[in-house]
Design a protein around this motif. Structure first.
Motif, short mmCIF file in Angstrom:
data_model
loop_
_atom_site.label_atom_id
_atom_site.label_comp_id
_atom_site.label_asym_id
_atom_site.label_seq_id
_atom_site.Cartn_x
_atom_site.Cartn_y
_atom_site.Cartn_z
N TYR A 3 -21.09 -17.96 -34.76
CA TYR A 3 -20.71 -16.42 -35.15
C TYR A 3 -21.27 -15.57 -34.35
N ASP A 38 -21.36 -5.96 -46.00
CA ASP A 38 -20.17 -6.72 -45.56
C ASP A 38 -20.61 -8.00 -44.85
N ASN A 41 -22.38 -10.56 -47.28
CA ASN A 41 -21.49 -11.19 -48.15
C ASN A 41 -20.58 -12.18 -47.78
N TYR A 42 -20.25 -12.01 -46.46
CA TYR A 42 -19.60 -13.02 -45.47
C TYR A 42 -20.73 -14.29 -45.02
N GLU A 45 -20.80 -16.13 -48.25
CA GLU A 45 -19.60 -16.74 -48.86
C GLU A 45 -19.08 -17.98 -47.79
N HIS A 46 -19.53 -18.09 -46.60
CA HIS A 46 -19.15 -18.98 -45.53
C HIS A 46 -20.57 -20.01 -45.21
#
Length: 185
Positions: A3, A38, A41-42, A45-46
């Motif tokens: 990422y 944000d 959280n991402y 979540e992943h």
């Protein structure tokens, strides 16, 4: 998967409003807080354990023209320290959630100080991005979950992701988009 998060054109120190955007140090801080929320959280979540982050320049509004000084809410020197701290704090907080590889582009146009009436890129090495990158590196030196990369001898930085070597730069030095990659090579 890998990422990559890009930070660009922060323009810290500017204070003005246009129909599509607002600039101030307060807005800058609010945006970093929202981005942190944000992104974390991402990440959660992943289940992301490593994040590449690149600072693409124009971290400060700077002093391209005398009229820019009138747009600035504070001095370029103060904005430089403030934005370096904001970025370092952001990266430090991100590192609680994953390992961070931070890449800082060493030059951009707004961060050039242009002393003694010099023209754009005439004294390109007089660039506050150098100070910002080093300040961030120094502030995060004790954090072994953040690795800061700089490339002070060039106007770009290389980001290795898998078998690719990504070249990132602010873009103010690109003269011809069609030949940019060949010219950089």
């Amino acid at each position: 998967k890998e990422y990559l998060l890009c930070l660009a054109d922060i323009q810290a120190g500017a204070m003005f409003e246009i129909p599509t955007n607002t600039y101030s140090l307060t807005v800058c801080e609010e945006r970093f807080n929202k981005l942190l929320c944000d992104v974390t959280n991402y990440l959660q979540e992943h289940n992301i354990t490593k994040l590449n982050v690149v600072g693409l320049g124009d971290s400060v509004q700077g002093i391209l023209r005398l009229t820019d000084l009138k747009l600035n809410e504070t001095s370029v020197v103060e904005a430089t320290v403030t934005v370096a701290r904001m970025i370092a704090c952001f990266l430090n907080q991100l590192s609680a959630y994953c390992y961070v590889e931070y890449f800082h582009v060493p030059t951009s146009n707004h961060s050039q100080i242009r002393p003694l009436g010099s023209k754009a890129s005439e004294l390109a090495c007089e660039d506050m991005e150098y100070v910002i990158g080093n300040y961030i590196s120094d502030m995060l030196m004790a954090n072994n979950r953040v690795c800061v990369h700089m490339n002070s001898n060039y106007d770009y930085i290389e980001i290795p992701i898998f078998d690719f070597n990504i070249m990132a730069l602010h873009g103010h030095t690109i003269k011809n988009l069609e030949t940019a990659l060949k010219d950089l090579s």
